[in-house]
Design a protein around this motif. Structure first.
Motif, PDB file in Angstrom:
ATOM      1  N   ARG A 134       0.768  -7.632   1.565  1.00 39.85           N
ATOM      2  CA  ARG A 134      -0.479  -7.163   0.691  1.00 39.85           C
ATOM      3  C   ARG A 134      -1.531  -8.352   0.763  1.00 39.85           C
ATOM      4  O   ARG A 134      -2.703  -8.162   0.895  1.00 39.85           O
ATOM      5  CB  ARG A 134       0.065  -6.852  -0.451  1.00 39.85           C
ATOM      6  CG  ARG A 134       0.789  -5.541  -0.561  1.00 39.85           C
ATOM      7  CD  ARG A 134       1.115  -5.227  -2.143  1.00 39.85           C
ATOM      8  NE  ARG A 134       2.255  -4.206  -2.080  1.00 39.85           N
ATOM      9  CZ  ARG A 134       1.846  -3.031  -1.910  1.00 39.85           C
ATOM     10  NH1 ARG A 134       0.445  -2.550  -1.761  1.00 39.85           N
ATOM     11  NH2 ARG A 134       2.873  -2.050  -2.031  1.00 39.85           N
ATOM     12  N   GLN A 162       0.615  -3.385  -8.531  1.00 39.46           N
ATOM     13  CA  GLN A 162       1.969  -3.547  -7.860  1.00 39.46           C
ATOM     14  C   GLN A 162       2.751  -4.330  -8.746  1.00 39.46           C
ATOM     15  O   GLN A 162       4.052  -3.966  -8.910  1.00 39.46           O
ATOM     16  CB  GLN A 162       1.741  -4.325  -6.542  1.00 39.46           C
ATOM     17  CG  GLN A 162       0.954  -3.424  -5.437  1.00 39.46           C
ATOM     18  CD  GLN A 162       1.862  -2.135  -5.251  1.00 39.46           C
ATOM     19  OE1 GLN A 162       3.161  -2.156  -4.911  1.00 39.46           O
ATOM     20  NE2 GLN A 162       1.186  -1.045  -4.926  1.00 39.46           N
ATOM     21  N   ARG A 166       6.589  -2.840 -10.305  1.00 41.86           N
ATOM     22  CA  ARG A 166       7.794  -3.602  -9.921  1.00 41.86           C
ATOM     23  C   ARG A 166       8.463  -4.041 -11.264  1.00 41.86           C
ATOM     24  O   ARG A 166       9.806  -3.923 -11.040  1.00 41.86           O
ATOM     25  CB  ARG A 166       7.174  -4.529  -9.061  1.00 41.86           C
ATOM     26  CG  ARG A 166       8.653  -5.231  -8.541  1.00 41.86           C
ATOM     27  CD  ARG A 166       9.078  -4.574  -7.409  1.00 41.86           C
ATOM     28  NE  ARG A 166      10.373  -5.060  -6.730  1.00 41.86           N
ATOM     29  CZ  ARG A 166      10.698  -4.933  -5.386  1.00 41.86           C
ATOM     30  NH1 ARG A 166       9.852  -4.043  -4.659  1.00 41.86           N
ATOM     31  NH2 ARG A 166      11.570  -5.512  -4.800  1.00 41.86           N
TER      32      ARG A 166
END
Length: 454
Positions: A134, A162, A166
């Motif tokens: 990323r 993200q 996560r």
């Protein structure tokens, strides 16, 4: 031990996958070959609330998990400590790993526990590799932040999302979010300490445990983080940082240099003792003997350069700086914006920055134009705020000050005050204060040298 084995304290250099090879095909075999794998404890068959379980967790299971972490570090590197960074209130609170919880819950039998270790380690590694991908998906350039502001914002926004996905936004999730954002800045050339400061300023304590951020908050934090890298003329209160090199160059022209340090007597000054070398041995030697040795070598070289009448410029300084930093060759002039004072000052970079730096340094050798103390102070601050090197600029500034004095046969018997002060790029009075301190140091050294010779 906990500090060493906690993933919270990892920098990007510690975890960047390309720096640390990892073979998934052999990981299970490796884990089973480690010493702790031969002594996996069995969880007692008692309720979790039983005092026996509490004692076993504290005295047996936790030490075993620590031993496994240490063994993995020795085998693969420090990045592996993240295998225990589980979601929510696990070993270290708020991590991205789901295959491990904590020793009490995850250590059961050897047949079950070792596969959990393998799975957790691979999960952590997968996460690091996904982050690296990323980061690379946003090829950003610190020298072109203004034109890339939207990309910086987009990258920060996506990384926050993200991490929330996560970790599940459980207990302490925001700690890892801060870390990932700092890793991202580090990946694109911002020093780790500065990156942490910029992230803290952008987030401003607005993330909360057990609560996911709404879209408006994510957008605002991403925008603040991107703006903090821009050279706009604004205050560093969470908004864009100004270019403090530009501010210094403006202040530099307005300082009343002729009145700064104008009481000094002309002529060489030979101190009764070498204050610069003594301070390096005591102060820098206490930090790192190798650091002190490099500085002393640079001090010897600059005095030889001063004795032959060398003119100050970047090439001269970089010859000293290779010893200051212990690099194989002379370091180059920085190519990216630089930060100092825990991210509070930002020094821009333009096509002519090095040329302007050389022109400013050359003024320190113009004897008679200004008092010596004023020229030494100005050269010191030029190095501080041009910030020519990626590291060691404060030491380079000190060596430059010593050099300017040495060109006119002046040395000091005490430099402690000059090395312990901090100066602001936009504070005119700071420049005057430094010049006067240098003037007093020269006068004091001369007087003490005369007294000792009588």
């Amino acid at each position: 031990m906990i500090h060493v084995l906690s993933a919270r304290h990892l920098d990007w250099d510690d975890v960047e996958p390309v720096r640390h090879p990892f073979d998934r095909a052999s990981v299970e075999q490796v884990v089973r070959s480690l010493g702790p794998a031969r002594n996996v404890p069995r969880r007692p068959d008692v309720p979790f609330a039983d005092p026996v379980m509490t004692a076993w967790d504290r005295e047996v299971a936790e030490p075993w998990a620590d031993a496994m972490s240490q063994a993995l570090v020795e085998r693969y590197g420090r990045w592996t400590v993240g295998w225990r960074w589980s979601h929510d209130e696990g070993d270290f609170d708020g991590g991205p790993v789901g295959h491990w919880c904590c020793p009490r819950d995850s250590v059961t039998t050897p047949e079950e526990t070792l596969p959990r270790v393998v799975a957790a380690l691979c999960e952590w590694r997968d996460w690091l590799e996904s982050l690296a991908g990323r980061f690379e998906a946003y090829p950003l350039d610190l020298a072109d932040v203004e034109d890339q502001r939207i990309l910086w914002e987009c990258a920060a926004r996506n990384l926050i999302i993200q991490v929330t996905d996560r970790t599940g936004c459980g207990s302490g999730w925001h700690g890892h979010c801060h870390q990932v954002l700092a890793w991202f800045l580090d990946h694109w050339g911002i020093a780790p300490d500065t990156a942490q400061v910029l992230v803290e300023r952008a987030v401003g304590g607005r993330f909360r445990s057990w609560t996911g951020p709404d879209r408006r908050l994510v957008d605002d934090i991403a925008e603040r983080l991107a703006r903090s890298l821009r050279p706009d003329d604004a205050e560093p209160d969470g908004g864009p940082l100004p270019d403090h090199l530009r501010r210094w160059l403006t202040v530099r022209e307005s300082v009343p240099w002729p009145e700064a340090g104008d009481t000094e007597e002309a002529g060489a000054v030979e101190p009764a003792r070498d204050g610069a070398a003594e301070d390096i041995r005591l102060f820098d030697g206490a930090l790192d003997p190798a650091r002190a040795e490099g500085l002393l070598t640079a001090l010897h070289l600059l005095r030889a350069d001063a004795a032959r009448g060398a003119r100050p410029d970047f090439d001269l300084l970089r010859g000293w700086q290779r010893h200051v930093l212990g690099t194989p060759g002379p370091p180059e002039f920085r190519t990216l914006p630089a930060f100092a004072k825990e991210g509070r000052e930002r020094y821009g970079i333009d096509a002519d920055t090095r040329e302007r730096f050389d022109a400013c340094l050359a003024e320190s050798a113009m004897e008679g134009a200004l008092p010596l103390a004023a020229r030494a102070a100005r050269a010191y601050l030029d190095v501080c705020f041009f910030h020519p090197f990626d590291d060691g600029n404060a030491r380079s500034a000190f060596l430059t000050l010593v050099f300017v004095l040495a060109r006119e046969g002046v040395a000091l018997d005490d430099v402690k005050v000059l090395r312990r002060l901090a100066f602001q790029a936009e504070a005119q009075q700071d420049a005057v204060t430094l010049a006067r301190f240098i003037d007093m140091a020269v006068t004091g050294t001369r007087n003490r040298a005369l007294s000792s010779s009588r």
